[in-house]
Design an enzyme around this catalytic site. Structure first.
Site, short mmCIF file in Angstrom:
data_model
loop_
_atom_site.label_atom_id
_atom_site.label_comp_id
_atom_site.label_asym_id
_atom_site.label_seq_id
_atom_site.Cartn_x
_atom_site.Cartn_y
_atom_site.Cartn_z
N ARG A 168 -96.36 43.85 -3.81
CA ARG A 168 -96.58 44.87 -4.86
C ARG A 168 -96.41 46.39 -4.07
O ARG A 168 -95.81 47.23 -4.53
CB ARG A 168 -97.96 44.83 -5.59
N TYR A 211 -86.51 61.93 -24.99
CA TYR A 211 -86.39 60.26 -25.35
C TYR A 211 -87.56 59.92 -25.87
O TYR A 211 -88.57 60.22 -25.73
CB TYR A 211 -86.35 59.86 -23.71
N LYS A 248 -79.80 52.89 -16.62
CA LYS A 248 -78.76 53.46 -17.15
C LYS A 248 -77.55 53.66 -16.18
O LYS A 248 -77.16 52.63 -15.69
CB LYS A 248 -78.86 54.87 -17.69
C1 LIG Z 1 -83.67 55.17 -21.18
C2 LIG Z 1 -84.48 56.33 -20.89
C3 LIG Z 1 -85.80 56.13 -20.71
C4 LIG Z 1 -86.74 54.98 -20.42
O1 LIG Z 1 -86.25 54.20 -19.49
P1 LIG Z 1 -86.47 52.57 -19.33
O2 LIG Z 1 -85.74 52.12 -18.07
O3 LIG Z 1 -85.91 52.07 -20.71
O4 LIG Z 1 -87.75 52.48 -19.44
C5 LIG Z 1 -86.26 57.57 -20.20
N1 LIG Z 1 -85.56 58.64 -20.34
C6 LIG Z 1 -84.27 58.56 -20.88
C7 LIG Z 1 -83.61 59.87 -21.01
C8 LIG Z 1 -83.62 57.21 -21.26
O5 LIG Z 1 -82.56 57.32 -21.47
#
Ligand SMILES: *Cc1c(COP(=O)(O)O)cnc(C)c1O
Length: 378
Positions: free
Chosen positions: A46, A98, A195
């Protein structure tokens, strides 16, 4: 080192035991010690895992930062930043955040006594009206989701410095290839690695980077104490994904540009949101702080919800799904999907009308993507 070279090499060394050129997946929870307290930098996974450490160094290098930390999701990373605060502290942030961040701020941290101001950040001057002695954090997202508003990062940084407020940028939409907020004065950069960094829609992960030893030590303490840490297999997949980040982003940008212009001239489209248009209200700032305009585009259809649903389900190459930043093109209906938890009135005020669609333009051949849009809109 330039960006593409860093994407491939930063933090990556041949494996010391075998010389393997690719970082091994250290699938282990603990590490053996010869005598009590004599571990070789790794005691329990961890706290530290060698595969994850390579990725953390790599992402830090891509953002021109000294330190990086990877989390089990973007929300896990965001959670760690807000845990730097105490009850009574105040946060200034955007009013088209978001959805998951908005939900965490209002439903988890507001009841714990942290106050959030959701304001229009299109003009950075607005920020100073909300600053008082309790203001501890400015949290900015740019471009915003789904209407691609642009916030001036350098202007925010100078206001934050003047008032000694911590300044964090959620850089998910731009990726480190298009925008580096640390260079523009941000203290912390947050990513949903899920992403563009991961890039292949096969991992959920988050990251934080900073240049400050003090902030890093605080965040690393929260990281280990609260435990939202990712596993070695996911870390490996992201190390692999990042090796082509620069190539993917170039194609996301060039495909995005062609699609934005195609949509703008289409008779069935009322409005297109894309920061690359010269008449976008903050185009000049986008041009100044971004290397390209990315593959995220939203557009309003001339027609009602039913017609919008028909179009959203008519695609053959684009898939109807939430998320973004992967190699494959996605279409999303924000009003019923990503932004469904926001009350209709508030949602529509932010431009998220029932006839809005959001595209995450992938890296397929542009001819096929244009053809698909043409047939879906016809
Ligand atoms: C998807 C997203 C998040 C959250 O991230 P996760 O990996 O889904 O927890 C935060 N900010 C933006 C702009 C995002 O597109």
């Amino acid at each position: 080192m330039k960006f593409g070279t860093k994407a491939i090499h930063a933090g990556v060394e041949p494996d010391p035991t075998t010389g393997a050129i690719m970082t091994p997946i250290y699938q282990t929870s603990t590490f053996v010690q010869e005598y009590p307290g004599t571990h070789k930098g790794y005691a329990y996974a961890r706290g530290k895992n060698p595969t994850r450490n390579v990725l953390e160094k790599n992402i830090a290098a891509l953002e021109n930062a000294k330190h990086g930390l990877c989390f089990s999701s973007g929300m896990g990373a965001t959670d760690a930043v807000i845990k730097l605060l105490k009850p009574g502290d105040e946060v200034i942030t955007g009013n088209d955040l978001y959805g998951g961040s908005y939900r965490m701020f209002t439903k988890i941290f507001e009841p714990m006594g942290i106050k959030f101001h959701f304001i229009d950040l299109n003009k950075a001057e607005n920020i100073e009206h909300y600053i008082n002695a309790n203001t501890k954090l400015l949290w900015v997202e740019t471009p915003t989701n789904p209407t691609m508003q642009i916030v001036d990062i350098a202007a925010c940084a100078s206001i934050a410095k003047k008032h000694q407020i911590l300044f964090t940028v959620d850089n998910t939409f731009a990726s480190p290839y298009l925008q580096n907020p640390i260079d523009l004065g941000a203290d912390i950069v947050m990513h949903s690695v899920t992403k563009y960094l991961g890039g292949h829609s096969d991992v959920v992960m988050g990251a934080l980077v900073t240049n400050s030893d003090e902030i890093y030590n605080q965040l690393a303490f929260i990281h280990n104490s609260c435990g939202a840490t990712p596993g070695p297999m996911d870390s490996f997949l992201v190390i692999r994904g990042i090796k082509t980040l620069h190539l993917r982003m170039e194609r996301h940008c060039s495909n995005g540009e062609k699609i934005a212009h195609f949509l703008r001239s289409h008779p069935k489209v009322e409005k297109v949101y894309w920061p690359g248009f010269e008449d976008h209200s903050n185009h000049a700032i986008a041009k100044k702080q971004m290397k390209g305009f990315g593959g995220m585009i939203s557009f309003v259809i001339k027609g009602n919800m039913e017609e919008t649903f028909r179009i959203a389900s008519a695609f053959k190459v684009f898939s109807l799904a939430e998320s973004l930043g992967g190699v494959e093109s996605l279409v999303n209906h924000p009003a019923t999907m990503t932004h469904a938890s926001i009350p209709k009135l508030e949602r529509e005020k932010a431009g998220v009308v029932d006839s809005l669609l959001r595209l995450s333009v992938g890296v397929e051949d542009i001819e096929d993507l244009l053809e698909d849009l043409k047939q879906a809109l016809s």
